[in-house]
Motif scaffolding. Structure first.
Motif, PDB file in Angstrom:
ATOM      1  N   TYR A  29      -5.215  -4.859  -8.700  1.00  0.00           N
ATOM      2  CA  TYR A  29      -5.533  -5.292  -7.342  1.00  0.00           C
ATOM      3  C   TYR A  29      -7.020  -5.144  -7.022  1.00  0.00           C
ATOM      4  N   ARG A  30      -7.815  -4.857  -8.057  1.00  0.00           N
ATOM      5  CA  ARG A  30      -9.254  -4.747  -7.853  1.00  0.00           C
ATOM      6  C   ARG A  30      -9.874  -6.138  -7.742  1.00  0.00           C
ATOM      7  N   THR A  31     -10.731  -6.315  -6.747  1.00  0.00           N
ATOM      8  CA  THR A  31     -11.511  -7.534  -6.574  1.00  0.00           C
ATOM      9  C   THR A  31     -12.975  -7.135  -6.402  1.00  0.00           C
ATOM     10  N   VAL A  50     -10.393  -2.371  -3.981  1.00  0.00           N
ATOM     11  CA  VAL A  50      -8.955  -2.430  -4.234  1.00  0.00           C
ATOM     12  C   VAL A  50      -8.248  -2.645  -2.905  1.00  0.00           C
ATOM     13  N   LEU A  77       3.881   0.460  -3.606  1.00  0.00           N
ATOM     14  CA  LEU A  77       3.415   0.467  -4.993  1.00  0.00           C
ATOM     15  C   LEU A  77       3.182   1.874  -5.541  1.00  0.00           C
ATOM     16  N   LEU A 127      -4.548  -3.843  -1.061  1.00  0.00           N
ATOM     17  CA  LEU A 127      -3.123  -4.038  -1.257  1.00  0.00           C
ATOM     18  C   LEU A 127      -2.516  -4.770  -0.063  1.00  0.00           C
ATOM     19  N   PRO A 128      -1.551  -5.667  -0.310  1.00  0.00           N
ATOM     20  CA  PRO A 128      -0.908  -6.394   0.787  1.00  0.00           C
ATOM     21  C   PRO A 128      -0.296  -5.447   1.815  1.00  0.00           C
ATOM     22  N   TRP A 174       0.838  -1.209   0.000  1.00  0.00           N
ATOM     23  CA  TRP A 174       0.000   0.000   0.000  1.00  0.00           C
ATOM     24  C   TRP A 174       0.872   1.260   0.000  1.00  0.00           C
ATOM     25  N   LEU A 176      -2.875   0.427  -9.737  1.00  0.00           N
ATOM     26  CA  LEU A 176      -3.805  -0.104  -8.751  1.00  0.00           C
ATOM     27  C   LEU A 176      -4.852  -1.041  -9.348  1.00  0.00           C
ATOM     28  N   SER A 193      -5.012  -7.543   3.979  1.00  0.00           N
ATOM     29  CA  SER A 193      -5.242  -6.773   2.772  1.00  0.00           C
ATOM     30  C   SER A 193      -5.805  -5.418   3.171  1.00  0.00           C
TER      31      SER A 193
END
Length: 278
Positions: free
Chosen positions: A259-261, A265, A159, A267-268, A156, A256, A210
């Motif tokens: 990393y959308r689900t 969004v 990136l 991020l690890p 987070w 970004l 996440s």
């Protein structure tokens, strides 16, 4: 930075921005909040202190856990965040107190539990500050806090800076132990500070999660907005000038989007949940 520098910083536009972003920040930090409260295990009737309480989410949760026979006090150096915390407590009818104070010098002792979510990595003299917190604890009192692991474990933060590298001037290397978000990334360093400050039974729990940086109808746009207002990229872009501000949204959106689900969004991220006893 001295504590005076931090006080000035959090009473600038930064504090106002964090207060406005309270809902999104709380959603981003939800896994940390849940895990931290589980480790801290506040009990009915306890007196608890929340260090760097921000807009009050953890303080309000603590107040609910300790009940009418206990007390919950949140301290912070940001007047904007404290105003938001008091507003939330009033809206929710929660009995919690909020005070503008520097934890390194605050002097009201007798707390059964001292807790912090990302509020203890900024002390100019961390040994002295944690020694002061040790004096605030009741005999056998507990210390529990969350701090970030290294930037390499926190995409987070990493990136966005990678995505914007071509826009930003080269940043000189700094001592990783300098006060800041990642100052407590190394457990050995933190253990040495707490030991020198008089804390015992020091333990570290590893929490990967996440971090939700964007949700809603357009989570990628929300994630871009989040990164341009909160975190290392936000400050870097502001400092780089108008050209960087114009180009940054497109570069961030491209970085970004993968990393959308269905949840947004995410991020690890990874934190240490640190516990100790007075």
């Amino acid at each position: 930075m001295s504590n005076a520098d931090q006080i000035e910083y959090w009473n600038s536009k930064v504090g106002d921005t964090w207060a406005r972003m309270q809902d999104r920040l709380d959603r981003a930090f939800t896994p940390v909040t849940v895990a931290l409260l589980s480790v801290a295990a506040p009990q009915p009737g306890e007196d608890v202190l929340d260090v760097g309480c921000g807009s009050g989410e953890t303080t309000l949760a603590l107040a609910g856990a300790v009940g009418e026979d206990g007390s919950a006090l949140g301290i912070d150096v940001s007047e904007s965040l404290l105003a938001k915390a008091r507003e939330r407590a009033e809206e929710l009818l929660v009995e919690a107190d909020f005070l503008a104070a520097d934890a390194a010098t605050y002097d009201d002792a007798g707390f059964d539990l001292i807790l912090s979510r990302f509020g203890v990595m900024f002390f100019a003299d961390p040994v002295a500050a944690f020694a002061n917190l040790r004096q605030l604890a009741a005999p056998g009192g507990r210390l529990c806090f969350a701090c970030w692991q290294s930037p390499s474990e926190n995409l987070w933060a990493k990136l966005p800076m990678q995505a914007l590298a071509g826009l930003l001037p080269n940043v000189p290397a700094v001592d990783p132990n300098t006060p800041g978000p990642f100052a407590f990334a190394e457990p050995e360093h933190v253990h040495a500070i707490l030991s020198a400050a008089g804390w015992q039974d020091i333990a570290f729990d590893d929490l990967p999660f996440s971090m939700l940086v964007g949700d809603g109808d357009d989570p990628v746009a929300a994630a871009v907005n989040f990164n341009l207002r909160i975190g290392p990229a936000a400050r870097a872009v502001r400092d780089a000038g108008a050209a960087a501000e114009a180009a940054a949204p497109g570069l961030l959106a491209a970085a970004l989007s993968p990393y959308r689900t269905e949840d947004g969004v995410g991020l690890p991220a990874a934190v240490w949940l640190v516990s100790a006893r007075a």
